[in-house]
Scaffold this motif. Structure first.
Motif, short mmCIF file in Angstrom:
data_model
loop_
_atom_site.label_atom_id
_atom_site.label_comp_id
_atom_site.label_asym_id
_atom_site.label_seq_id
_atom_site.Cartn_x
_atom_site.Cartn_y
_atom_site.Cartn_z
N ASP A 17 -34.69 -2.57 -5.05
CA ASP A 17 -35.90 -2.66 -5.89
C ASP A 17 -36.91 -1.56 -5.55
O ASP A 17 -38.11 -1.75 -5.69
CB ASP A 17 -36.56 -4.03 -5.76
N TYR A 18 -36.43 -0.42 -5.07
CA TYR A 18 -37.28 0.72 -4.71
C TYR A 18 -38.31 0.35 -3.65
O TYR A 18 -39.42 0.87 -3.63
CB TYR A 18 -37.99 1.29 -5.94
N ALA A 19 -37.96 -0.56 -2.75
CA ALA A 19 -38.87 -0.98 -1.69
C ALA A 19 -38.10 -1.09 -0.39
O ALA A 19 -36.88 -1.24 -0.38
CB ALA A 19 -39.50 -2.33 -2.03
N MET A 20 -38.81 -1.00 0.70
CA MET A 20 -38.18 -1.24 1.98
C MET A 20 -37.68 -2.68 1.98
O MET A 20 -38.20 -3.53 1.28
CB MET A 20 -39.16 -1.04 3.14
N ALA A 52 -43.26 -4.03 -4.75
CA ALA A 52 -42.41 -3.36 -5.73
C ALA A 52 -42.52 -4.04 -7.09
O ALA A 52 -42.50 -3.39 -8.12
CB ALA A 52 -40.96 -3.36 -5.25
N VAL A 53 -42.66 -5.37 -7.08
CA VAL A 53 -42.79 -6.09 -8.34
C VAL A 53 -44.13 -5.78 -8.99
O VAL A 53 -44.22 -5.59 -10.19
CB VAL A 53 -42.63 -7.61 -8.10
N HIS A 58 -45.62 4.20 -3.03
CA HIS A 58 -44.99 5.10 -2.06
C HIS A 58 -43.53 4.79 -1.83
O HIS A 58 -42.74 5.68 -1.58
CB HIS A 58 -45.77 5.05 -0.73
N ASP A 59 -43.16 3.51 -1.93
CA ASP A 59 -41.76 3.15 -1.74
C ASP A 59 -40.89 3.75 -2.85
O ASP A 59 -39.80 4.25 -2.59
CB ASP A 59 -41.59 1.63 -1.70
N ALA A 60 -41.39 3.70 -4.10
CA ALA A 60 -40.62 4.27 -5.20
C ALA A 60 -40.52 5.79 -5.04
O ALA A 60 -39.48 6.38 -5.34
CB ALA A 60 -41.26 3.92 -6.54
N SER A 61 -41.59 6.42 -4.56
CA SER A 61 -41.55 7.87 -4.33
C SER A 61 -40.53 8.22 -3.25
O SER A 61 -39.75 9.17 -3.41
CB SER A 61 -42.93 8.38 -3.92
N LEU A 62 -40.53 7.46 -2.18
CA LEU A 62 -39.56 7.70 -1.10
C LEU A 62 -38.14 7.47 -1.60
O LEU A 62 -37.23 8.25 -1.29
CB LEU A 62 -39.86 6.79 0.09
N ALA A 63 -37.93 6.42 -2.40
CA ALA A 63 -36.60 6.14 -2.94
C ALA A 63 -36.14 7.30 -3.83
O ALA A 63 -34.98 7.70 -3.78
CB ALA A 63 -36.61 4.84 -3.74
N GLY A 64 -37.05 7.86 -4.62
CA GLY A 64 -36.70 9.00 -5.46
C GLY A 64 -36.33 10.23 -4.64
O GLY A 64 -35.37 10.93 -4.96
#
Length: 91
Positions: free
Chosen positions: A29-32, A41-42, A53-59
């Motif tokens: 879910d693009y989160a740690m 993330a939700v 920031h989690d989605a950016s890191l996942a990207g």
């Protein structure tokens, strides 16, 4: 995590691949992978300037992994093309 109201089969190939993905996902879910981060993330952001920031890191991680795979494929193709061709004598 499936979208609300969307049925996901739990049997067959789809269910098997979904279970594998749940086990090996680096950032589900693009989160740690902690409960608090899943809630962020939700909601979409973590409250800092509206940036997730989690989605950016996942990207960034996804892009880096794709770049590494593309580089490895390129190296493999180059090595295959550089192998000497066996000469055949047709006389």
């Amino acid at each position: 995590m499936p979208e609300p109201g969307r049925a996901v089969p739990e049997k067959g190939v789809h269910g098997l691949l979904g279970a594998v993905q749940d086990r090996v996902a680096l950032m589900p879910d693009y989160a740690m992978s902690t409960t608090g981060d899943r809630e962020k993330a939700v909601s979409g952001t973590d409250g800092v300037n509206g940036v997730d920031h989690d989605a950016s890191l996942a990207g960034l991680l996804g892009g880096l992994i794709s770049l590494v795979f593309a580089g490895l494929i390129g190296i493999g193709v180059r090595r295959k093309n550089m192998q000497p061709v066996a000469e055949t004598d047709f006389s």
